[in-house]
Design a protein around this motif. Structure first.
Motif, mmCIF file in Angstrom:
data_model
loop_
_atom_site.group_PDB
_atom_site.id
_atom_site.type_symbol
_atom_site.label_atom_id
_atom_site.label_comp_id
_atom_site.label_asym_id
_atom_site.label_seq_id
_atom_site.Cartn_x
_atom_site.Cartn_y
_atom_site.Cartn_z
ATOM 1 N N THR A 171 25.678 -16.430 108.642
ATOM 2 C CA THR A 171 25.567 -16.541 110.085
ATOM 3 C C THR A 171 24.327 -15.802 110.548
ATOM 4 O OG1 THR A 171 26.713 -14.513 110.761
ATOM 5 C CG2 THR A 171 28.090 -16.383 110.120
ATOM 6 N N GLY A 172 24.019 -15.957 111.835
ATOM 7 C CA GLY A 172 22.861 -15.274 112.386
ATOM 8 C C GLY A 172 23.077 -13.796 112.597
ATOM 9 N N HIS A 173 24.322 -13.327 112.433
ATOM 10 C CA HIS A 173 24.604 -11.914 112.687
ATOM 11 C C HIS A 173 24.010 -10.994 111.623
ATOM 12 C CE1 HIS A 173 27.125 -12.865 116.083
ATOM 13 N NE2 HIS A 173 27.853 -13.681 115.346
ATOM 14 N N VAL A 174 23.439 -11.555 110.575
ATOM 15 C CA VAL A 174 22.742 -10.730 109.593
ATOM 16 C C VAL A 174 21.578 -9.996 110.248
ATOM 17 C CG1 VAL A 174 21.158 -12.565 108.870
ATOM 18 C CG2 VAL A 174 21.770 -10.748 107.265
ATOM 19 N N LEU A 175 21.077 -10.526 111.369
ATOM 20 C CA LEU A 175 20.006 -9.859 112.100
ATOM 21 C C LEU A 175 20.440 -8.493 112.610
ATOM 22 C CD1 LEU A 175 18.659 -12.891 114.189
ATOM 23 C CD2 LEU A 175 17.679 -11.907 112.105
ATOM 24 N N LEU A 176 21.725 -8.340 112.873
ATOM 25 C CA LEU A 176 22.243 -7.064 113.357
ATOM 26 C C LEU A 176 22.101 -5.986 112.292
ATOM 27 C CD1 LEU A 176 23.792 -5.214 115.259
ATOM 28 C CD2 LEU A 176 25.913 -6.284 114.456
ATOM 29 N N GLU A 177 22.496 -6.292 111.066
ATOM 30 C CA GLU A 177 22.354 -5.325 109.992
ATOM 31 C C GLU A 177 20.891 -4.970 109.783
ATOM 32 O OE1 GLU A 177 23.438 -4.668 105.256
ATOM 33 O OE2 GLU A 177 23.966 -6.549 106.268
ATOM 34 N N PRO A 221 29.772 -8.579 119.173
ATOM 35 C CA PRO A 221 29.507 -9.561 120.225
ATOM 36 C C PRO A 221 30.282 -9.226 121.488
ATOM 37 C CG PRO A 221 29.776 -10.681 118.129
ATOM 38 C CD PRO A 221 30.116 -9.234 117.885
ATOM 39 N N ALA A 222 29.607 -9.293 122.621
ATOM 40 C CA ALA A 222 30.194 -8.830 123.877
ATOM 41 C C ALA A 222 31.514 -9.514 124.195
ATOM 42 C CB ALA A 222 29.200 -9.036 125.020
ATOM 43 N N VAL A 223 31.602 -10.808 123.940
ATOM 44 C CA VAL A 223 32.820 -11.527 124.308
ATOM 45 C C VAL A 223 34.017 -11.035 123.498
ATOM 46 C CG1 VAL A 223 32.435 -13.450 122.693
ATOM 47 C CG2 VAL A 223 33.764 -13.824 124.786
ATOM 48 N N LEU A 224 33.787 -10.678 122.228
ATOM 49 C CA LEU A 224 34.886 -10.136 121.436
ATOM 50 C C LEU A 224 35.216 -8.715 121.875
ATOM 51 C CD1 LEU A 224 36.917 -10.388 119.168
ATOM 52 C CD2 LEU A 224 35.148 -9.621 117.560
ATOM 53 N N GLY A 225 34.190 -7.931 122.177
ATOM 54 C CA GLY A 225 34.445 -6.582 122.670
ATOM 55 C C GLY A 225 35.302 -6.590 123.927
ATOM 56 N N PRO A 261 18.282 -9.424 120.012
ATOM 57 C CA PRO A 261 18.174 -10.703 120.712
ATOM 58 C C PRO A 261 19.540 -11.262 121.075
ATOM 59 C CG PRO A 261 17.868 -11.018 118.362
ATOM 60 C CD PRO A 261 17.949 -9.541 118.580
ATOM 61 N N GLU A 262 19.582 -12.058 122.150
ATOM 62 C CA GLU A 262 20.799 -12.809 122.434
ATOM 63 C C GLU A 262 20.983 -13.866 121.357
ATOM 64 O OE1 GLU A 262 20.674 -14.466 126.354
ATOM 65 O OE2 GLU A 262 21.299 -12.578 127.297
ATOM 66 N N PHE A 263 22.201 -14.364 121.234
ATOM 67 C CA PHE A 263 22.470 -15.399 120.235
ATOM 68 C C PHE A 263 23.351 -16.472 120.866
ATOM 69 C CE2 PHE A 263 25.664 -12.097 119.908
ATOM 70 C CZ PHE A 263 26.862 -12.787 119.784
ATOM 71 N N ASP A 264 23.260 -17.665 120.311
ATOM 72 C CA ASP A 264 23.969 -18.815 120.863
ATOM 73 C C ASP A 264 25.266 -19.092 120.104
ATOM 74 O OD1 ASP A 264 22.013 -19.317 122.760
ATOM 75 O OD2 ASP A 264 20.879 -20.650 121.442
ATOM 76 N N ILE A 265 26.337 -19.262 120.858
ATOM 77 C CA ILE A 265 27.574 -19.797 120.290
ATOM 78 C C ILE A 265 27.522 -21.306 120.480
ATOM 79 C CG2 ILE A 265 30.094 -19.818 120.384
ATOM 80 C CD1 ILE A 265 28.913 -17.173 119.479
ATOM 81 N N ALA A 266 27.717 -22.036 119.394
ATOM 82 C CA ALA A 266 27.554 -23.485 119.456
ATOM 83 C C ALA A 266 28.660 -24.196 118.698
ATOM 84 C CB ALA A 266 26.187 -23.891 118.882
ATOM 85 N N VAL A 322 27.297 -23.694 123.730
ATOM 86 C CA VAL A 322 28.294 -23.519 124.781
ATOM 87 C C VAL A 322 28.163 -22.179 125.496
ATOM 88 C CG1 VAL A 322 29.984 -25.097 123.794
ATOM 89 C CG2 VAL A 322 29.982 -22.707 123.067
ATOM 90 N N SER A 323 27.449 -21.226 124.880
ATOM 91 C CA SER A 323 27.301 -19.929 125.531
ATOM 92 C C SER A 323 26.215 -19.117 124.831
ATOM 93 C CB SER A 323 28.620 -19.147 125.484
ATOM 94 O OG SER A 323 28.477 -17.866 126.063
ATOM 95 N N SER A 324 25.486 -18.323 125.606
ATOM 96 C CA SER A 324 24.561 -17.339 125.050
ATOM 97 C C SER A 324 25.206 -15.972 125.190
ATOM 98 C CB SER A 324 23.223 -17.375 125.788
ATOM 99 O OG SER A 324 22.535 -18.579 125.506
#
Length: 300
Positions: free
Chosen positions: A200-206, A242-246, A265-270, A162-164
């Motif tokens: 989740t994919g946010h482990v890439l951030l750490e 994540p930008a949308v939460l910020g 990298p960008e990530f997908d909300i699905a 639904v969003s990148s």
């Protein structure tokens, strides 16, 4: 017959007398039709259809069983037609969404507005299950939909993006870095707040923070998002979010958002749902409504 798709293949070959035309009308490849025909032959122990000139003609056995199979397919279609009569305005279901607090803050208000408009008798419950429990919950119908960035959620799962999104760096107004460029050197010297989101994919951030050399500057780890702004306001920590939460939080808290000086990298909300409920009209309506709400809220 365990696979109803074989019924559709039988009907198409009975009607079209051609593997290629049947494939075209079914919207599949010729190989898929040939494979289904092979399975039908194995199941019934008969060739069922044979080439006569340029046409696929039914065998005597196929002619014998055709009325029963085609009548069965008509009953399946009748059941599907009845199922399609689902009326959301009369539905009283309590739908269950799997989402973290980030989804509740950003997306749930818009979801509730659309739900009230289209299905005012319905209700929503949210859960924040781990990925393993999410998969089992989706498979048995305890969870209707999952929302988020869940690339490990794969087995028998459908998804629609639904969003990148991208990440930004949040810090309090009045922070020592508020009025200067956030260079990589300055970024790495600061203490960081990290929301740990296992599965989740946010482990890439750490991983990116550690690889950039900030392992020893992760000053605080927390399991949820919405306590983070309170912690930022009382410290000089930085938070990659994540930008949308910020953007959502900066409307309510005195926070600044800056570009992250790391290559992330960008990530997908699905949306994710189980194959068992892929054709269920109630689930189909709900996920389409939620997808519409998410596209609205994530684009604001």
């Amino acid at each position: 017959m365990k696979d109803l798709n074989l019924l559709f293949t039988f009907e198409a070959l009975w009607r079209d007398h051609s593997v290629s035309i049947a494939a075209e009308n079914l919207g599949v490849t010729q190989g898929a039709v040939s494979s289904s025909l092979k399975r039908l032959r194995q199941e019934y122990g008969d060739k069922l259809f044979a080439m006569v000139g340029r046409r696929m003609e039914p065998t005597p056995f196929a002619v014998q069983i055709a009325p029963t199979l085609l009548d069965a397919l008509d009953l399946v279609r009748e059941a599907q037609t009845r199922a399609l009569e689902f009326a959301p305005q009369h539905c009283r279901k309590v739908f269950t969404l799997r989402t973290r607090d980030i989804g509740e803050a950003v997306c749930l208000p818009t979801i509730l507005k659309l739900l009230q408009a289209e299905a005012p008798l319905c209700r929503i419950t949210t859960v924040a299950s781990p990925v393993e429990e999410t998969l089992s919950g989706l498979s048995i119908g305890r969870i209707d939909l999952a929302i988020g960035y869940l690339p490990t959620l794969k087995t028998d799962i459908h998804r629609t993006v639904v969003s990148s999104q991208q990440y930004v760096c949040a810090l309090r107004t009045g922070h020592p870095l508020a009025d200067v460029e956030l260079t990589l050197e300055r970024f790495l010297r600061q203490q960081h707040l990290l929301v740990e989101t296992g599965g989740t994919g946010h482990v890439l951030l750490e991983r990116a923070l550690i690889e950039a050399g900030a392992r020893n500057n992760i000053g605080l780890r927390i399991p949820q998002y919405l306590s983070a702004p309170y912690l930022l306001l009382e410290s000089d920590m930085l938070w990659v979010v994540p930008a949308v939460l910020g953007k959502t939080l900066s409307r309510h808290f005195p926070l600044l958002l800056k570009p992250v000086p790391l290559v992330l990298p960008e990530f997908d909300i699905a949306l994710y749902w189980h194959d068992r409920f892929h054709r269920d009209p109630q689930n189909k309506w709900f996920r389409e409504m939620v997808a519409t709400a998410l596209r609205q809220s994530l684009q604001d």
